[in-house]
Design a protein around this motif. Structure first.
Motif, PDB file in Angstrom:
ATOM      1  N   ARG A  54       9.883   0.537   1.711  1.00 36.74           N
ATOM      2  CA  ARG A  54       9.072   1.555   1.035  1.00 36.74           C
ATOM      3  C   ARG A  54       9.824   2.020  -0.195  1.00 36.74           C
ATOM      4  N   ASN A  55       9.203   1.867  -1.336  1.00 40.08           N
ATOM      5  CA  ASN A  55       9.820   2.219  -2.615  1.00 40.08           C
ATOM      6  C   ASN A  55      11.195   1.580  -2.772  1.00 40.08           C
TER       7      ASN A  55
ATOM      8  N   GLY B  50      -7.233   0.953   4.739  1.00 39.42           N
ATOM      9  CA  GLY B  50      -7.730   2.317   4.597  1.00 39.42           C
ATOM     10  C   GLY B  50      -8.764   2.750   5.614  1.00 39.42           C
TER      11      GLY B  50
ATOM     12  N   ARG C  37       0.846  -1.194   0.000  1.00 41.18           N
ATOM     13  CA  ARG C  37       0.000   0.000   0.000  1.00 41.18           C
ATOM     14  C   ARG C  37       0.882   1.244   0.000  1.00 41.18           C
ATOM     15  N   ASN C  38       0.603   2.158  -0.896  1.00 37.63           N
ATOM     16  CA  ASN C  38       1.330   3.437  -0.966  1.00 37.63           C
ATOM     17  C   ASN C  38       2.844   3.242  -1.054  1.00 37.63           C
ATOM     18  N   GLY C  39       3.275   2.244  -1.818  1.00 42.81           N
ATOM     19  CA  GLY C  39       4.705   1.999  -1.963  1.00 42.81           C
ATOM     20  C   GLY C  39       5.323   1.222  -0.822  1.00 42.81           C
TER      21      GLY C  39
ATOM     22  N   VAL D 200       2.272   9.077   4.950  1.00 44.04           N
ATOM     23  CA  VAL D 200       1.203   8.155   4.538  1.00 44.04           C
ATOM     24  C   VAL D 200       0.261   7.804   5.684  1.00 44.04           C
TER      25      VAL D 200
END
Length: 216
Positions: free
Chosen positions: A143-144, A166, A129-131, A206
């Motif tokens: 992350r990324n 979410g 989620r979100n990278g 995030v």
């Protein structure tokens, strides 16, 4: 995950609890069946690690009462009796899995994790989620493409947020899922842990603070 270990051998109970805590689980410990039923009536546990030969209330009776009450907790039964007939009897009482003593800790951990996944909503073991990529089997987060060295509590909080997909998660829910029963409900550990987690996740932010709690 939140785990209850019900084992009257205190050294073994401590070793099991410490091992599970090293994998970012919140663990409570009791040493008899009566205490186990009391805690299960108060707290919401994902998995019960249950010694079959408990004092005061036998492990078999604990299983029966949980089954009769429709309890949602998954049960991993431990016992020194490893015969096939004993395993069949234990599963027939309502246990979800059965592990004879002595056991390898790695196997106990794997069985607890598997039972926890069965209780939780059906989500893949690797969450994205979100990278952010959370690899639950290996307890690793990136992350990324950048590995994040999270503490056990930071990891546990992030996992709860990611599994919420979410939805808003309250501070009380985070305390329930990521800390054990000895944590002061008025403590600031959630805010402190959240601050450290946000710093490690980096920019752009995030985890949002919203009315009622937090959302990723």
């Amino acid at each position: 995950m939140r785990i209850l270990v019900a084992e009257d051998e205190r050294v073994l109970a401590g070793l099991v609890a410490d091992g599970l805590r090293r994998h970012a689980m919140a663990v409570d410990v009791v040493h008899d069946g009566a205490a186990a039923l009391e805690r299960l009536g108060v707290n919401d546990y994902d998995v019960l690690v249950l010694d079959r030969d408990l004092p005061l209330v036998h492990g078999d009776q604990v299983c029966r009462e949980l089954a009769q009450n429709g309890a949602d907790v998954r049960i991993l039964m431990l016992t020194a009796a490893g015969a096939v007939s004993e395993r069949v009897a234990g599963l027939g009482l309502g246990a979800d899995d059965y592990l004879p003593k002595p056991f390898a800790y790695a196997e106990l951990l794997a069985r607890v994790q598997a039972l926890g996944r069965r209780r939780a909503p059906a989500l893949p073991p690797v969450l994205e989620r979100n990278g952010i990529v959370l690899d639950a089997p290996h307890r690793q987060v990136s992350r990324n493409g950048r590995f994040l060295p999270l503490s056990r509590k930071e990891y546990a909080v992030l996992e709860v947020l990611m599994r919420a997909q979410g939805a808003v998660v309250t501070a009380e829910q985070l305390l329930e899922r990521a800390w054990d029963e000895h944590t002061d409900p008025f403590t600031t550990v959630v805010k402190v842990t959240m601050s450290k987690l946000r710093a490690k996740l980096g920019e752009p932010p995030v985890i949002m603070t919203v009315q009622g709690g937090y959302r990723l």
